[in-house]
Design an enzyme around this catalytic site. Structure first.
Site, short mmCIF file in Angstrom:
data_model
loop_
_atom_site.label_atom_id
_atom_site.label_comp_id
_atom_site.label_asym_id
_atom_site.label_seq_id
_atom_site.Cartn_x
_atom_site.Cartn_y
_atom_site.Cartn_z
N LYS A 1 27.73 59.23 60.84
CA LYS A 1 28.55 58.88 59.81
C LYS A 1 29.10 57.38 60.33
O LYS A 1 29.21 57.17 61.63
CB LYS A 1 29.51 59.78 59.50
CG LYS A 1 30.72 59.95 60.52
CD LYS A 1 31.70 60.79 59.74
CE LYS A 1 32.85 60.82 60.55
NZ LYS A 1 33.88 61.37 60.11
N LYS B 1 35.40 65.79 68.27
CA LYS B 1 36.48 64.70 68.70
C LYS B 1 36.94 65.32 70.14
O LYS B 1 37.15 63.98 71.02
CB LYS B 1 37.81 64.73 67.93
CG LYS B 1 37.36 63.97 66.58
CD LYS B 1 38.88 63.71 65.99
CE LYS B 1 38.27 62.92 64.65
NZ LYS B 1 39.72 62.43 64.01
N LYS C 1 35.37 54.82 62.67
CA LYS C 1 36.36 53.90 63.28
C LYS C 1 35.96 53.83 64.58
O LYS C 1 36.14 53.05 65.49
CB LYS C 1 37.68 54.27 63.15
CG LYS C 1 38.35 54.08 61.75
CD LYS C 1 39.67 54.50 61.48
CE LYS C 1 40.13 54.97 60.01
NZ LYS C 1 41.27 55.69 60.02
P1 TYM Z 1 40.35 60.14 58.04
O1 TYM Z 1 41.39 59.30 58.15
O2 TYM Z 1 39.27 60.44 59.25
O3 TYM Z 1 39.49 59.52 56.89
C1 TYM Z 1 40.11 59.26 55.58
C2 TYM Z 1 38.99 59.81 54.49
O4 TYM Z 1 38.04 58.87 54.41
C3 TYM Z 1 36.68 59.95 54.50
N1 TYM Z 1 35.55 59.46 55.34
C4 TYM Z 1 34.37 59.10 54.76
N2 TYM Z 1 33.77 59.63 53.70
C5 TYM Z 1 32.58 59.07 53.53
N3 TYM Z 1 31.64 58.63 54.77
C6 TYM Z 1 32.45 58.39 55.89
N4 TYM Z 1 31.61 57.89 56.88
C7 TYM Z 1 33.72 58.55 56.07
N5 TYM Z 1 34.47 58.35 56.92
C8 TYM Z 1 35.83 59.03 56.63
C9 TYM Z 1 37.21 61.05 55.10
O5 TYM Z 1 36.47 62.35 54.84
C10 TYM Z 1 38.68 61.23 54.40
O6 TYM Z 1 38.50 61.62 53.13
N6 TYM Z 1 42.16 64.64 58.28
C11 TYM Z 1 42.01 63.58 57.54
C12 TYM Z 1 43.18 63.01 56.73
C13 TYM Z 1 44.07 64.07 56.21
C14 TYM Z 1 43.75 64.53 54.81
C15 TYM Z 1 45.05 65.51 54.46
C16 TYM Z 1 42.84 64.67 53.94
C17 TYM Z 1 45.17 64.68 56.79
N7 TYM Z 1 45.85 65.21 55.65
C18 TYM Z 1 45.10 66.20 53.62
C19 TYM Z 1 43.13 65.27 52.77
C20 TYM Z 1 44.30 66.16 52.62
C21 TYM Z 1 41.27 62.51 58.30
O7 TYM Z 1 41.47 62.43 59.37
O8 TYM Z 1 40.70 61.57 57.43
#
Ligand code: TYM
Length: 333
Positions: A198, A114, A201
């Site tokens: 992957k 990132k 967004k």
């Molecule tokens: P974020 O917002 O990037 O994504 C949310 C969830 O979607 C999953 N994800 C995917 N899974 C499969 N294939 C993909 N291409 C893909 N893109 C995204 C992510 O793995 C995630 O589960 N840091 C985290 C948010 C967070 C969090 C937490 C998660 C903050 N605190 C505590 C679990 C526990 C994030 O940025 O997810």
């Protein structure tokens, strides 16, 4: 004993099929198992680690909440709230920053991706982002965390932080080391344009992903244009090793149709992509369009969404105030 589930999603624009299959779909099935207590968080504090337009952020918080509800999360069964409304997340994050080690953070691959080439210009928040994530999880004594594959390393860091705190303050049972729940085969949904990247967004090409609010025509068009190869679909999983695009599309089909990867291979083996793609876009439309319609309906009533978040934050505050007070006592405050 009940499992305690926690997970979060960033409110940074359109959610896509990767978020749905990798995370939200799983949130819903976990919620519907009576043995689980679930907390699902719209992680707006995480979102501001990169620049956000305040007006758009506010809308995105509501949109992500609407996507949770439209996908089947129920505020009567799960705690649904946004992170900035529960101050223990920020406070806990600071305390845990003093437990986590620089060396641990330096290993985080997502920060490297990132921050890009110019790390000096990245926010400090982006660097310590996994510590806030650890606070999110540990404050609820979470036992299980459903996430996609990309969050696995952050989960390992949460476990390390929990263990170090317990050891340092001689409180072996204070924090629970959480287990990741990562779905086999569907944990990493890939870009429709490049099976080695992957679905994300932040990909500049909208054709690389299916957004949860895409129209029927957009879905059909994106699947039609999705990258494939020239061979027919295989009869064995082993023959997919060098075919990431085929593997990805078959994975999407399997997850949305709630069937095993093997069953999907059996269903389409020997068929060509055009036939499979017709079936796939029909299935995506069938599963995603109702969610998209419901999101749009919910977004017409901001006061309802805000009410869900407020109620969720009250419940979350009760849990976290107790935990943060215990933390402070242990530390010597
Ligand atoms: P974020 O917002 O990037 O994504 C949310 C969830 O979607 C999953 N994800 C995917 N899974 C499969 N294939 C993909 N291409 C893909 N893109 C995204 C992510 O793995 C995630 O589960 N840091 C985290 C948010 C967070 C969090 C937490 C998660 C903050 N605190 C505590 C679990 C526990 C994030 O940025 O997810």
């Amino acid at each position: 004993m009940k499992k305690k589930i926690f997970s979060g999603v960033q409110p940074t624009g359109n959610l896509h099929l990767g978020n749905y299959i990798g995370a939200i779909k799983n949130f819903v099935s976990l919620q519907n198992d009576k043995n689980n207590e679930c907390v699902y968080c719209v992680v707006d504090l995480h979102a501001i680690t990169v620049k956000q337009d305040p007006k758009i952020l506010k809308n995105n918080i509501r949109e992500t909440t609407a996507a949770f509800l439209a996908s089947g999360l129920d505020s009567k069964k799960s705690i649904i709230f946004n992170q900035s409304m529960v101050s223990a997340h920020s406070e806990g994050s600071w305390i845990l920053s003093c437990v986590a080690r620089m060396g641990w953070l330096n290993r985080m691959t997502q920060f490297k991706e990132k921050a890009g080439k110019d790390k000096e210009k990245a926010s400090v928040g982006l660097y310590i982002y996994p510590i806030l994530m650890a606070a999110d999880i540990l404050l609820y004594d979470s036992t299980h965390v459903p996430v996609g594959e990309d969050q696995k390393q952050h989960l390992e860091l949460s476990r390390d932080i929990a263990q170090k705190f317990n050891l340092e303050f001689n409180e072996p049972d204070f924090f629970i080391a959480p287990e990741p729940l990562i779905q086999k085969n569907f944990a990493r949904i890939m870009s429709l344009k490049d099976g080695s990247k992957k679905m994300s967004k932040s990909d500049p090409s909208d054709l690389s992903r299916i957004n949860l609010n895409d129209s029927k025509d957009e879905i059909i068009n994106k699947i039609k244009k999705a990258k494939t190869d020239t061979q027919p679909l295989p009869d064995d999983e082993k023959n997919l090793r060098e075919r990431p695009e085929a593997e990805n599309l078959l994975g999407i089909y399997s997850s949305l149709n709630n069937q095993s990867f093997k069953d999907t291979i059996n269903e389409f083996s020997g068929k060509n992509f055009s036939e499979f793609k017709n079936n796939l876009s029909e299935l995506i439309v069938e599963k995603i369009s109702p969610i998209s319609n419901e999101i749009n309906k919910l977004l017409k009533d901001n006061s309802f969404i805000d009410g869900v978040l407020r109620e969720g934050a009250e419940k979350a505050s009760k849990i976290t105030t107790r935990k943060i007070n215990e933390m402070k006592k242990i530390i010597g405050f």
